[in-house]
Design a protein around this motif. Structure first.
Motif, PDB file in Angstrom:
ATOM      1  N   ALA A 334       0.842  -1.207   0.000  1.00  0.00           N
ATOM      2  CA  ALA A 334       0.000   0.000   0.000  1.00  0.00           C
ATOM      3  C   ALA A 334       0.875   1.254   0.000  1.00  0.00           C
ATOM      4  N   ALA A 335       1.960   1.210   0.754  1.00  0.00           N
ATOM      5  CA  ALA A 335       2.852   2.382   0.798  1.00  0.00           C
ATOM      6  C   ALA A 335       3.510   2.593  -0.560  1.00  0.00           C
ATOM      7  N   GLU A 340       4.598   5.221  -5.658  1.00  0.00           N
ATOM      8  CA  GLU A 340       4.945   5.019  -7.065  1.00  0.00           C
ATOM      9  C   GLU A 340       3.833   5.349  -8.046  1.00  0.00           C
ATOM     10  N   CYS A 341       2.582   5.228  -7.595  1.00  0.00           N
ATOM     11  CA  CYS A 341       1.545   5.591  -8.572  1.00  0.00           C
ATOM     12  C   CYS A 341       0.561   6.604  -8.024  1.00  0.00           C
ATOM     13  N   GLY A 342       0.686   6.985  -6.773  1.00  0.00           N
ATOM     14  CA  GLY A 342      -0.163   8.061  -6.263  1.00  0.00           C
ATOM     15  C   GLY A 342      -1.602   7.644  -6.030  1.00  0.00           C
ATOM     16  N   VAL A 343      -1.801   6.405  -5.533  1.00  0.00           N
ATOM     17  CA  VAL A 343      -3.153   5.966  -5.163  1.00  0.00           C
ATOM     18  C   VAL A 343      -3.078   5.333  -3.769  1.00  0.00           C
ATOM     19  N   ALA A 344      -3.928   5.822  -2.871  1.00  0.00           N
ATOM     20  CA  ALA A 344      -3.927   5.298  -1.500  1.00  0.00           C
ATOM     21  C   ALA A 344      -5.048   4.284  -1.299  1.00  0.00           C
ATOM     22  N   LEU A 372     -12.228   7.947  -9.748  1.00  0.00           N
ATOM     23  CA  LEU A 372     -11.957   6.507  -9.909  1.00  0.00           C
ATOM     24  C   LEU A 372     -11.190   6.259 -11.214  1.00  0.00           C
ATOM     25  N   GLU A 373     -11.581   7.006 -12.254  1.00  0.00           N
ATOM     26  CA  GLU A 373     -10.914   6.857 -13.556  1.00  0.00           C
ATOM     27  C   GLU A 373      -9.431   7.232 -13.460  1.00  0.00           C
ATOM     28  N   GLU A 374      -9.184   8.351 -12.816  1.00  0.00           N
ATOM     29  CA  GLU A 374      -7.806   8.815 -12.686  1.00  0.00           C
ATOM     30  C   GLU A 374      -6.989   7.821 -11.833  1.00  0.00           C
ATOM     31  N   ALA A 375      -7.636   7.293 -10.783  1.00  0.00           N
ATOM     32  CA  ALA A 375      -6.939   6.334  -9.918  1.00  0.00           C
ATOM     33  C   ALA A 375      -6.550   5.094 -10.731  1.00  0.00           C
ATOM     34  N   ALA A 376      -7.492   4.593 -11.535  1.00  0.00           N
ATOM     35  CA  ALA A 376      -7.214   3.385 -12.318  1.00  0.00           C
ATOM     36  C   ALA A 376      -6.085   3.641 -13.319  1.00  0.00           C
ATOM     37  N   LYS A 377      -6.092   4.829 -13.912  1.00  0.00           N
ATOM     38  CA  LYS A 377      -5.035   5.186 -14.864  1.00  0.00           C
ATOM     39  C   LYS A 377      -3.673   5.150 -14.156  1.00  0.00           C
ATOM     40  N   ARG A 378      -3.664   5.696 -12.953  1.00  0.00           N
ATOM     41  CA  ARG A 378      -2.396   5.729 -12.209  1.00  0.00           C
ATOM     42  C   ARG A 378      -1.957   4.329 -11.797  1.00  0.00           C
ATOM     43  N   ILE A 379      -2.931   3.488 -11.423  1.00  0.00           N
ATOM     44  CA  ILE A 379      -2.584   2.132 -10.975  1.00  0.00           C
ATOM     45  C   ILE A 379      -1.867   1.375 -12.095  1.00  0.00           C
TER      46      ILE A 379
END
Ligand code: PMP
Ligand code: GLN
Length: 383
Positions: A334-335, A340-344, A372-379
């Motif tokens: 999680a850390a 590395e991708c900016g999603v908590a 949610l879209e931006e989070a998935a892109k970052r993941i």
């Protein structure tokens, strides 16, 4: 002389929510960790609070909660769960669901009493028990469907068992109790002095056509239960910290003895607003379809990632496992996601006293679709 305080909670640090929030802020991450919506409360509700303040309702209200609010809660409980709850003797408005649970634990546990807690467990339960010199006896839910293993409950029950804490819809997994669980629970508590705290703060967050099995629907169980709710979850205003507890009069009497010396009375203008807002049942009844759409939206986005869904039917959380592509501990993982991708997200081991780590992280989907879209892109950047 250096004053030393012997900690009453020697094994407790700062909560995982604070830890992850701080890390998320430091790395400017999208926060799908702590459970809160990233959109505003309905403006009608906001206006009702402003009106109450403008109209001069800014002083203490009744210790047990603004009376019309308690009446509206009783009417809602009757409609939804067909239970007759007396607003005068059985409902107390509290500063949030967490406080209601703490107050219930405090009003019933004596030193040495045992309380059964299913893990993973919302992180306040065990410290609440230990602060009251009780002993938390943990029972692990079955991985990966997080169902209740009743055979293990049998092993956990002793002559000192005084309390079972139930949470459905469940945080962090989204799992729901079933009619069979109600039967099994009823069998085990019948004829004993075991009490129940039923944490039902996610009562309106149930999907796929499933019903909410409130313990208030079952008179035998309700007669020994403190049932706890949260307006923060129902009306997307977690920062207001308002909720309520429902219990039979003889239990509520003890609950109020604790409440009156701890908080005494809650925010008046918000209670007045909520009393009016509760008239519109469409608001809370439309929460489930709204949130189900968000859950499904996140599910679709996550299909493009290697994460494996652990499907559930409730709450505004869903868990995903990653053990098939990384053996890092969930805390490290999680850390790393934050860095590395900016999603908590929240590592689920934080909800186990033993730190049991099944390589699972919890996502909160009570967010705008764009978030949610931006989070998935970052993941995707992780892979
Ligand atoms: N129980 C569970 C399982 C929760 O997730 C929450 C949310 N924090 C609460 C109780 C209480 O919520 P609050 O105190 O914010 O009303
Ligand atoms: N219920 C929320 C969660 O589980 C927030 C809890 C908290 O911050 N204490 O994320």
């Amino acid at each position: 002389m250096r004053i030393q305080l012997q900690s009453k909670l020697p094994n407790v640090g700062v909560t995982i929510f604070t830890e992850i929030n701080e890390l998320a802020v430091r790395h400017n991450a999208i926060n799908l960790g702590q459970g809160f919506p990233d959109y505003n409360v309905n403006s009608d509700l906001h206006e009702l609070v402003a009106d109450a303040m403008r109209n001069g309702f800014n002083q203490y209200t009744h210790m047990n909660g603004y009376p019309p609010l308690r009446q509206k809660i009783a009417a809602k409980i009757k409609t939804l769960y067909n239970a007759d709850v007396d607003p005068d003797s059985s409902i107390t408005v509290t500063p949030g669901g967490t406080y209601a649970i703490y107050t219930a634990v405090t009003s019933l546990l004596r030193p040495g009493d045992e309380a059964i807690v299913f893990e993973p467990a919302y992180d306040s339960y065990i410290p609440n028990i230990e602060l009251n010199s009780g002993k938390a006896v943990t029972v692990p839910l079955r991985f990966p469907d997080y169902s209740i293993p009743w055979d293990l409950v049998d092993k956990a029950i002793t002559s000192r068992t005084r309390l079972i804490i139930l949470n459905s819809p469940h945080n962090p997994t989204g799992a729901l109790i079933t009619e069979n669980d109600i039967v099994e629970l009823s069998k085990r508590v019948a004829g004993t002095d075991i009490m129940i705290i039923s944490d039902e703060v996610y009562e309106h967050l149930i999907f796929d056509g499933k019903p909410h099995l409130s313990l208030l629907k079952y008179p035998e169980l309700a007669s020994r239960s403190f049932v706890c709710f949260s307006f923060g979850k129902t009306y997307s205003c977690t920062g207001w910290k308002l909720g309520y507890c429902i219990a039979p009069p003889e239990l509520m009497k003890e609950f109020r003895k604790v409440h009156q010396f701890n908080c005494f009375t809650c925010d008046t203008p918000k209670q007045i607003a909520l009393a009016q807002y509760l008239d519109n049942s469409n608001v809370y009844l439309s929460l489930a379809p709204l949130m189900e759409a968000k859950r499904n939206f996140l599910r679709e986005l996550m299909k493009k990632t290697p994460f494996k869904l652990i499907p559930s039917h409730g709450s505004y959380f869903e868990c995903y496992s990653y053990g098939h592509f990384s053996q890092e501990s969930d805390r490290d993982f999680a850390a790393r996601m934050i860095r590395e991708c900016g999603v908590a997200t929240i590592p689920v081991s934080a909800f186990y006293r033993t730190g049991q780590d099944d390589h699972v992280v919890r996502f909160c989907f009570a967010k705008k679709e764009s978030t949610l879209e931006e989070a998935a892109k970052r993941i995707l950047k992780l892979f």
